[in-house]
Design an enzyme around this catalytic site. Sequence first.
Site, short mmCIF file in Angstrom:
data_model
loop_
_atom_site.label_atom_id
_atom_site.label_comp_id
_atom_site.label_asym_id
_atom_site.label_seq_id
_atom_site.Cartn_x
_atom_site.Cartn_y
_atom_site.Cartn_z
N ASP A 98 -12.51 49.21 52.47
CA ASP A 98 -13.59 49.17 53.49
C ASP A 98 -13.58 49.76 54.76
O ASP A 98 -13.95 49.20 55.44
CB ASP A 98 -14.28 47.44 53.51
CG ASP A 98 -15.01 46.90 54.19
OD1 ASP A 98 -16.39 47.89 54.32
OD2 ASP A 98 -15.26 45.92 54.69
N ALA A 99 -14.39 50.92 54.21
CA ALA A 99 -14.17 52.30 55.55
C ALA A 99 -16.46 52.65 55.26
O ALA A 99 -16.06 52.87 56.65
CB ALA A 99 -13.58 53.52 54.80
N LYS A 100 -16.85 52.44 54.73
CA LYS A 100 -18.21 52.26 55.18
C LYS A 100 -18.36 53.84 55.89
O LYS A 100 -19.19 53.89 56.58
CB LYS A 100 -18.70 51.32 55.98
CG LYS A 100 -18.44 50.12 55.95
CD LYS A 100 -19.04 49.26 56.96
CE LYS A 100 -18.64 47.50 56.91
NZ LYS A 100 -17.44 47.52 56.28
N ARG A 101 -18.20 54.96 54.93
CA ARG A 101 -18.03 56.20 55.10
C ARG A 101 -20.10 56.70 54.50
O ARG A 101 -20.39 55.70 53.77
CB ARG A 101 -17.34 57.55 54.27
CG ARG A 101 -16.22 56.71 54.42
CD ARG A 101 -15.61 56.70 56.44
NE ARG A 101 -14.37 57.12 56.47
CZ ARG A 101 -14.20 56.38 57.34
NH1 ARG A 101 -13.78 55.36 57.60
NH2 ARG A 101 -12.52 56.66 57.39
N THR A 154 -16.95 51.40 50.18
CA THR A 154 -18.06 50.93 50.77
C THR A 154 -18.75 51.79 51.69
O THR A 154 -17.79 52.74 52.24
CB THR A 154 -17.78 49.79 51.68
OG1 THR A 154 -17.24 50.38 52.87
CG2 THR A 154 -17.38 48.14 50.70
#
Length: 284
Positions: free
Chosen positions: A98-101, A128
């Site tokens: 869950d890094a939302k890069r 993510t």
Amino acid sequence: MTAAQSSFGERLDAAIAASGRLCVGIDPHPYLLDAWGLPTSADGARSFGLAVVSAAAGRVGVVKPQVAFFEAYGSAGFAALEEVLAAARAAGLLVIGDAKRGDIGSTNDGYASAWLEPGAPLEVDALTVTAFTGVGALGGLFDRAEANGKGVFVLSATSNPDSRLLQTARTDAGATVSRLVADEVAARNTDRTRLGDFGLVLGATKRLDDYGFTNEAVRALSTTPVLAPGFGFQGAEFSQLTSVFGPLAPNVLVAVSRSILQHGASGLVDAIDADVAHLAGVAR
């Protein structure tokens, strides 16, 4: 992807069939580290993460480390995260980073190399990402994911209250931003089996109708996996799974973090078992 390598969608489908749809978050919030009697440090985050992996292994199919809580400790935090990721994958768990890069061009290639490359120190099964630069800008990352048997979850209708104004904004053609993202992501799953490699993050605290997800739109997502935060501490109940997601419910990974993690290391197993049983009863 080699002929012998299964796709992320296939592995996710198998994990749900074998272990249910609960996804356990690994979120070493400072207050939780303190409550667990662990130092607010990279070492504390490592111990926390490894304890969650140990409790989750054999009980659920998927875990989701929140990268920010490791990143906060700099290089030592990333080293701790690498250990937790490796332990989770060695335990047979699917790991969603869950890094939302998300950026453009070569930057996305860099993210793909860091997270979605077999053998990379930060290797995960899925990542993510955000699509503010456009879903098309993620094309290289999607291609690398597919080639390596990995998955990607793109933020579409998120669970935080601040998201509403931007994500419900409409194009000249009348589609919401959330729906625009969803349709472009779903288009990449049309040649897949039941679940594709590319999914959406849809918050369980939202009314999807408000975000442009008509019945027709939901049917078009039939092969698109969904990662659904918002259960537990954010207020959504397992019993709402079908009412919120409708025909999409079988595709939904139910992400739960703090409501399990608050039980401490000694209470993790019982908390996970209770949620798995509760969710199985609702999802029948």
